[in-house]
Every structure is written in C-alpha cells, then in structure tokens.
Design an enzyme around this catalytic site. Structure first.
Site, PDB file in Angstrom:
ATOM      1  N   HIS A  33       5.653   6.080  -1.144  1.00  0.00           N
ATOM      2  CA  HIS A  33       6.448   4.865  -1.316  1.00  0.00           C
ATOM      3  C   HIS A  33       5.652   3.645  -0.872  1.00  0.00           C
ATOM      4  CE1 HIS A  33       7.025   5.712   2.940  1.00  0.00           C
ATOM      5  NE2 HIS A  33       7.334   4.431   3.083  1.00  0.00           N
ATOM      6  N   HIS A  91       0.851  -1.190   0.000  1.00  0.00           N
ATOM      7  CA  HIS A  91       0.000   0.000   0.000  1.00  0.00           C
ATOM      8  C   HIS A  91       0.888   1.243   0.000  1.00  0.00           C
ATOM      9  CE1 HIS A  91       0.995  -0.870   4.215  1.00  0.00           C
ATOM     10  NE2 HIS A  91       1.113   0.451   4.296  1.00  0.00           N
TER      11      HIS A  91
END
Length: 190
Positions: free
Chosen positions: A126, A42
C-alpha cells in the site's frame, strides 16, 4: 537513523496519482484528513525503525544480496483501501507475488544484520495517501476507497530496492510532514 526498505514509484506515476488525489480531496470530509506529501509516496517493504550506525554496513550488504536475488517486476498503482477509519491508501497490481518475496527478503536481511524488528505481519502492499487527524471523530473512509476502486496508474518496472531514511517532523508545527531521504538503492537481479 529511522529506516525502511521501499519500492519508489517513478515521477510520472506520482504525477498521475497526484491528479487522482486532487479529486479525492474534493470529497466531503476530505478536510478532516491529513494528506501525505507526494515526495513521500512509496511502497514500504519492511519498516526497521531506529537502526544503530554500527549495523548499517551489514544491513547494506544483506540488502544488496537480497536485491541481487530478485528479478525486476511490473507494478502499477491500482485501487485503494483503508486501515480501520484511520488510514487511506492506494493499492498495487501486477507483480504482487515478486513484491511480497522482496518484502520478505528485506525483512530477513534486517533481522540477519541484527536489526530489532517488530513482529512479522502479513504484507499488504500500500501507498499511504491520508491519515485521520488526531482527535478527530471517526471518519467514514468508504467513499474515498470507492472513488479509488477504478483507479489504475501506468505500469512500470520495479528495478531497484531502496533504503529510505525517515526524518520525523521536529518543529512541532501542526501538519508538518516527515521528510524522506533515499540512503541507498540496489538494482534487482544484477
């Protein structure tokens, strides 16, 4: 409840990234990394930590409003990077500015709901792929980052803001991964 707000990539993009990380896992030194599970991939927008049950209704309401104020945006997983010699991550491309705004709104929603947030840090989109194992000597992650440099997934439209619960490992078994559970999602721009 340990919570965070996130953007969740679709399964087709997860599958593409899984194929890419299979190649990364063949690089020298890969066995010295603790690779994250695909189910947990995620883009964290805002990490809340432990949130008291009493704050959840207000947090939900504020996240719903934040989602409503932001339009869907294009995104793809692109390239990679590292945090020191400890964390290897895949980056993002496409709607980075809308994603930063959504991250700011998710953080502000929590603060206004009474969630005690850590200091504000600049947002770096990220998706964590691997972490250095505890006690390991310093590992050079540059070859892994270089291998990710040309990577780009299929583009998708981010259409939801997700609230995710992080269930930390409780068994004490080395290498056990946290389990992630989507608590709620709100459509963007509706």
């Amino acid at each position: 409840m340990r919570l965070f707000a996130a953007v969740l990539p679709p399964q087709v993009v997860i599958d593409e990234l899984a194929a890419e990380t299979a190649d990364l896992r063949r690089l020298p030194g890969a066995e010295r990394l603790r690779w994250t599970g695909h189910a947990g991939w995620h883009f964290t927008l805002a990490f809340y930590g432990e949130v008291a049950d009493g704050l959840l209704p207000e947090l939900h309401a504020r996240l719903a409003r934040a989602a409503h104020r932001h339009r869907p945006f294009p995104l793809r997983i692109s390239g990679g990077g590292r945090f020191d010699h400890k964390v290897l991550w895949a980056g993002a491309a496409g709607g980075l500015e809308p994603m930063r705004h959504l991250a700011d709104a998710a953080g502000a929603a929590a603060r206004r709901a009474g969630v005690d947030m850590d200091e504000h840090r600049p947002y770096t989109p990220h998706l964590t792929l691997a972490r250095a194992r505890g006690g390991e000597a310093r590992l050079d992650l540059v070859p892994f980052v270089d291998a990710l440099a040309a990577y780009g997934s299929a583009e998708w439209t981010v259409s939801d803001l997700a609230l995710v619960r992080s269930n930390l490992p409780a068994s004490g078994v080395p290498g056990e991964q946290p389990r992630y559970e989507t608590v709620a999602t709100w459509p963007l721009g509706r």
